[in-house]
Design an enzyme around this catalytic site. Sequence first.
Site, PDB file in Angstrom:
ATOM      1  N   PRO A  61       0.832  -1.198   0.000  1.00 31.12           N
ATOM      2  CG  PRO A  61      -0.483  -1.467   1.869  1.00 31.12           C
ATOM      3  CD  PRO A  61       0.855  -1.842   1.320  1.00 31.12           C
ATOM      4  CD  GLU A  62       3.748   3.406  -2.950  1.00 32.83           C
ATOM      5  OE1 GLU A  62       4.093   4.281  -2.128  1.00 32.83           O
ATOM      6  OE2 GLU A  62       4.560   2.752  -3.631  1.00 32.83           O
ATOM      7  CB  VAL A  63       0.088   4.925   3.532  1.00 33.39           C
ATOM      8  CG1 VAL A  63       0.347   3.445   3.712  1.00 33.39           C
ATOM      9  CG2 VAL A  63       1.318   5.750   3.863  1.00 33.39           C
TER      10      VAL A  63
END
Length: 320
Positions: A285-287
């Site tokens: 995940p790229e948050v």
Amino acid sequence: MANRQGFLYMNSVTFSPKDIVNPKTVYTYTQMERDLGILEKMYSDFLEVHTIGQSVDGRELYAVKLGKGKKEIFINGSHHAREYISTNLVMEKIDQYAYSYAKGTKIGSYHTRTILDDTAIWFVPMVNPDGVSLVQLGHKSAKRPQEVLKMNGGNTNFAAWKANIRGVDLNKQYPANWNNLCCNARYPGPQNYKGTKALSEPETKALYDFTLKHNFRAAISYHSSGEILYWYFKQQGSQLSRDEKLARKVSRATGYSMVPKSASGTGGGYTDWFISSQKMPAFTPEVSPYAGHQPVPLSNFDRIWKQNVTIGLMVANEMK
């Protein structure tokens, strides 16, 4: 028993039991060590801190086991130096999940103790402590400050630095199509240099060896910028169906868009290797909303936490 070699402990501490970790600060390696020492002493019945290796500059690489379950999943953060907001997130998960376990409460719809009595979660909060320290504290944090200055073109601003202290991108280091990776830098530097061979760096070798010593049912490797979810690396058949189903659940919970299969990475990343070698689901995940070549603003943390607070428990609960 936890491996306490090289660990920093406090003889006496004063704290609010619910909030050991302060995730709304520039969260350093030193602060992480201190907080891990407190958390292990507070929650010794169900939380262990282990050392799984050392970085190039000799910083300990810490792994935290939370829970008593025989099944296990794995969560890590800060492969990339400037993406240290992921350490803030992982450490806050450890803190809040442990508190919830001790109190017998729920997080969202998940009863923490029930899940963690069935499935333990392992965390490595900071895969790249030398790089994180370089971004936060500058070149004097390195054992060879002149070498990192040279790799950075003489610039003392390391805000854009992703690599480890030797200028190797740790998320291009894993043996998943490593020989054919595209878009690589020719020389060590701030980003995109894959190294002279897969697993050349002690940080990636430590994570590789640690993973192979376990039978993780799933893995999450947190990165920082884009609010997207990587989940695919050449899976087929029932493996693809299973992983895509779980990815949809993670996507719905976080609001992050699933990266299409056609746009997924070419390899070299931790989750690429995990998917291909362990044949189990893994997610990157790229948050945060896209932040460019710099650390994510701390003002984004509340949004990030709201999107991710339940994800570790949700994935653990799904791994039947």
